[in-house]
Design a protein around this motif. Structure first.
Motif, PDB file in Angstrom:
ATOM      1  N   ALA A 158       0.723  -1.234   0.015  1.00 18.07           N
ATOM      2  CA  ALA A 158      -0.003   0.126   0.200  1.00 18.07           C
ATOM      3  C   ALA A 158       0.791   1.126   0.057  1.00 18.07           C
ATOM      4  CB  ALA A 158      -0.886  -0.009   1.448  1.00 18.07           C
ATOM      5  N   GLU A 159       1.877   1.150   1.173  1.00 14.21           N
ATOM      6  CA  GLU A 159       2.827   2.272   0.841  1.00 14.21           C
ATOM      7  C   GLU A 159       3.462   2.612  -0.372  1.00 14.21           C
ATOM      8  OE1 GLU A 159       6.417   2.444   3.881  1.00 14.21           O
ATOM      9  OE2 GLU A 159       4.520   2.206   5.014  1.00 14.21           O
ATOM     10  N   ASP A 160       3.727   1.490  -1.036  1.00 15.85           N
ATOM     11  CA  ASP A 160       4.519   1.662  -2.510  1.00 15.85           C
ATOM     12  C   ASP A 160       3.404   1.757  -3.577  1.00 15.85           C
ATOM     13  OD1 ASP A 160       6.682   1.252  -1.248  1.00 15.85           O
ATOM     14  OD2 ASP A 160       6.977  -0.794  -2.063  1.00 15.85           O
ATOM     15  N   GLN A 161       2.042   2.067  -3.246  1.00 17.06           N
ATOM     16  CA  GLN A 161       1.054   2.490  -4.085  1.00 17.06           C
ATOM     17  C   GLN A 161       0.874   1.265  -5.176  1.00 17.06           C
ATOM     18  OE1 GLN A 161       1.324   6.663  -5.321  1.00 17.06           O
ATOM     19  NE2 GLN A 161       1.025   7.116  -3.204  1.00 17.06           N
ATOM     20  N   PRO A 193      -1.470  -1.239  -6.168  1.00 13.41           N
ATOM     21  CA  PRO A 193      -2.833  -1.674  -6.105  1.00 13.41           C
ATOM     22  C   PRO A 193      -3.215  -3.244  -5.943  1.00 13.41           C
ATOM     23  CG  PRO A 193      -2.575  -0.982  -8.215  1.00 13.41           C
ATOM     24  CD  PRO A 193      -1.488  -0.917  -7.888  1.00 13.41           C
ATOM     25  N   TYR A 243      -8.215  -2.530  -0.068  1.00 17.80           N
ATOM     26  CA  TYR A 243      -7.077  -3.637  -0.529  1.00 17.80           C
ATOM     27  C   TYR A 243      -7.588  -5.325  -0.109  1.00 17.80           C
ATOM     28  CZ  TYR A 243      -3.845   0.184  -0.870  1.00 17.80           C
ATOM     29  OH  TYR A 243      -3.215   1.292  -1.377  1.00 17.80           O
TER      30      TYR A 243
END
Lengths: 530, 136
Positions: free
Chosen positions: A53-56, A58, A144
């Motif tokens: 999620a932090e690294d975007q 999806p 997510y």
């Protein structure tokens, strides 16, 4: 289809542990099932989901957390005991760092474990404030995870079908537990062991549930024949959707022989310092009775079909996990391309796994999953990750069929839970249900002590119904414990029944078992009324 | 209970006084050779016992049995099982009757929704059940 994906992959992780909580003992061997799953599966999965999620990146993953697991994750006593368990592991890892100082192959591994355990302690205590339900909920709210529920205590529903009230209660309490934990009603359910019995879909419908998963043959042998095989959901006549399990993708992960987890580079589960090291050295880290056990410090890799195991090399294992993620990706691309060329809609490949396979049994499983999710996003355009309810939103019209009774157990039906080692339990379980229904009907409006006793009877019945006891009796691993649990719940239930029918309830004893079997505080025995 | 498409499981508990009472229904000369049996009825689409079963078979029980695995060998059918006493003259004295169970059908259904038939691609039916990876 334009430039959209050719199809979808729905990975479903089913996490379940039976309710094991023994306040009457200072420490208890089987409570380690939860502790090991937190350290090896739940925390590593959360860490990776957060990193993605932090690294975007999806992603969409479906997860079920059974009501018994939710009850344990939110239990103060077990949270406290987990921290104590970690503290002792950290102490052991410290000792191991000192002991292996001169051993170049093992010293980095001792450090590796010390790092893991201290990280786990920090995550559990500080990041999540001991509450692992909150981060799962947050990942759901951020889009997510699709979380689904399961039956209250993972009761094996097809063998409960004789009493619809029993099935209904397992399902209704499961839905209620989910709502209490996650603040919304579940759209889907993981039927324990994929166990489906025709008719149960109508009960799901009544509870607002829109989909469940069956094993492949549950859909494939359905009638009329499913047009798209297992690569699109079908509706039961109740309009609840059934998604069939894809066997090809399952096998590559499940199979001990041909699947990824058996690779020689991966960590060997069965070699653990709890068995390998000098007894007096390891004794302080064993349980009360001093039986050797898995500590979680494992220094070897699978190596091959040999007893002469080579030291574990985490970076080499990670490379293999990346290779396996690539292989899985490649196979799904080919599979989905081929399916989509034969179908007039985008196929969905549904791949359910036990969550505890990832990390606990297959140590590198969480890495594999993270790498797979990254590759799905960056390395291809053939398919996307999706969930059953996403797919239903996209394709609300589906063929109506009647799926067949089935499970994902050995041979596809009920043999694991009904055989010479465990068939004796059903006459007791069925009798308990009859008595529960009898009293629920007799006391339409109980209050005070009687109400508490009836609610506790519901808990004892649900706990006795956990499929885990039948499973353990079959596999002969913790047999004594499974006997004990059947005996305890049956005994408590019968004593409550007798006390109620003789109007001879004692509050002190009731209070004691309420404090022991303390799950589902919201339960209302009237769920058993007919 | 159903174990799989081919096997059923029955358990029972017969009250001894009920058994004595049932036994006494037989003429004295037949009491000696009485045999406990399970009578397995195929009741598919039948309102048993108002309608006769499609067929039945008997299983002789050994003295202390309180449960039995029954090889019905008939996927996709409905069954009811009686436990009772069989006299030497072939009279059946009922002790208890089971619930109705349905074994699951195996293999892909013959019947296809006609409107969908044209869409069915061969490759999909080949996805039919292969050896499943053993769970756990």
């Amino acid at each position: 289809m334009g430039n959209g994906p050719h199809g979808y992959l729905a990975i479903l992780l089913h996490s379940h542990l039976p309710f094991v909580r023994h306040p009457e003992h200072e420490e208890f061997l089987e409570e380690r099932w939860l502790f090991e799953a937190i350290t090896e599966t739940y925390l590593p999965l959360l860490e990776r989901f957060h990193r993605l999620a932090e690294d975007q990146v999806p992603f969409r993953i479906t997860m079920s957390l059974t009501p018994t697991l939710l009850a344990m994750l939110s239990d103060g006593l077990l949270q406290e005991r987990y921290l104590r368990h970690l503290d002792r592991l950290i102490e052991l890892a410290d000792k191991e760092c000192a002991r292996t100082k001169e051993q170049t192959a093992f010293h980095p591994l001792a450090q590796f474990y010390r790092q893991r355990f201290t990280t786990a302690r920090r995550q559990f205590g500080e990041t999540y404030h001991r509450n692992l339900i909150a981060p799962f909920r947050e990942l759901m709210e951020r889009g997510y995870l699709e979380l689904v529920t399961s039956a209250a205590t993972h009761g094996y529903l097809p063998l409960m079908d004789l009493h619809p009230a029993a099935v209904r209660a397992q399902l209704a309490v499961g839905v209620e537990a989910f709502e209490q934990a996650f603040g919304r009603r579940p759209l889907g359910i993981w039927l324990p062991e994929c166990g489906y019995h025709p008719g149960h879909d109508q009960m799901l419908k009544d509870l607002g549930i829109r989909f469940f998963v069956t094993d492949a043959h549950g859909v494939l042998f359905g009638s009329p024949r499913p047009k798209y095989g297992v690569y699109a959901p079908v509706y039961c006549r109740s309009k609840v959707a059934a998604f069939g399990r894809d066997l090809e993708s399952s096998k590559s992960v499940w199979s001990a022989k041909d699947g990824y987890p058996g690779d020689p580079d991966y960590r060997e589960f069965y070699r653990d310092i709890g068995f390998d090291l000098d007894y007096s050295y390891i004794r302080p880290y064993l349980n009360g009775d001093g039986t050797r056990l898995h500590t979680g410090l494992k220094y070897y890799r699978i190596t091959g079909a040999t007893e002469d195991k080579a030291p574990y090399d985490p970076s080499r294992a990670l490379e293999t996990a990346a290779r396996h993620a690539g292989n899985f990706l490649f196979n799904r691309e080919r599979q989905i391309e081929s399916l989509s060329s034969l179908m007039d809609r985008q196929p969905i490949v549904v791949s359910p796994y036990d969550a505890e396979l990832f990390g606990h049994w297959w140590f590198e499983g969480p890495d594999w999953l993270e790498l797979l999710i990254r590759k799905v996003h960056y390395d291809q355009n053939v398919f996307r990750l999706s969930t059953p309810s996403d797919y239903l939103a996209r394709y609300p019209r589906n063929q109506v069929i009647q799926p067949t009774m089935s499970s994902w157990g050995y041979q596809g039906y009920h043999e694991v839970w009904l055989n010479g080692s465990n068939d004796w339990i059903y006459r007791h379980l069925h009798k308990m249900v009859e008595r529960m229904v009898e009293l629920a009907d007799r006391y339409p409006d109980a209050s005070g002590l009687e109400q508490r006793a009836l609610n506790q009877m519901g808990r004892e019945l649900l706990l006795a119904q956990s499929s885990d006891w039948a499973f353990i009796l079959k596999t002969q691993t913790h047999t004594t414990y499974a006997y004990r649990r059947m005996h305890d719940h049956l005994g408590r239930f019968s004593r409550l029944y007798d006390a109620l029918t003789r109007h001879d309830l004692h509050e002190s004893w009731l209070t004691e078992i309420e404090a022991t079997d303390n799950l589902f505080p919201f339960i209302d025995y009237r769920v058993y009324r007919t | 209970m159903v174990k799989d498409p081919w096997w059923l499981h029955a358990y029972w508990e017969v009250d001894p006084s009920r058994e004595r009472q049932t036994r006494s229904q037989a003429p004295p000369e037949e009491i000696g050779g009485m045999q406990s049996i399970l009578r397995v009825y195929n009741v598919t689409h039948r309102r048993f016992p108002d309608e006769p079963p499609n067929g039945s078979f008997d299983i002789s029980l050994s003295g202390l049995a309180n449960h039995w695995y029954i090889q019905a060998d008939n996927p996709g059918h409905e069954f009811i099982v009686d436990i009772g006493l069989l006299t030497t003259s072939g009279r059946f004295l009922l002790l208890a009757r089971s619930n109705r169970v349905t074994t699951p059908r195996v293999g892909p259904a013959e019947w296809m929704d006609e409107t969908l038939k044209a869409h069915l691609a061969g490759a999909l039916s080949s996805a039919s059940v292969r050896a499943r990876a053993t769970h756990h």
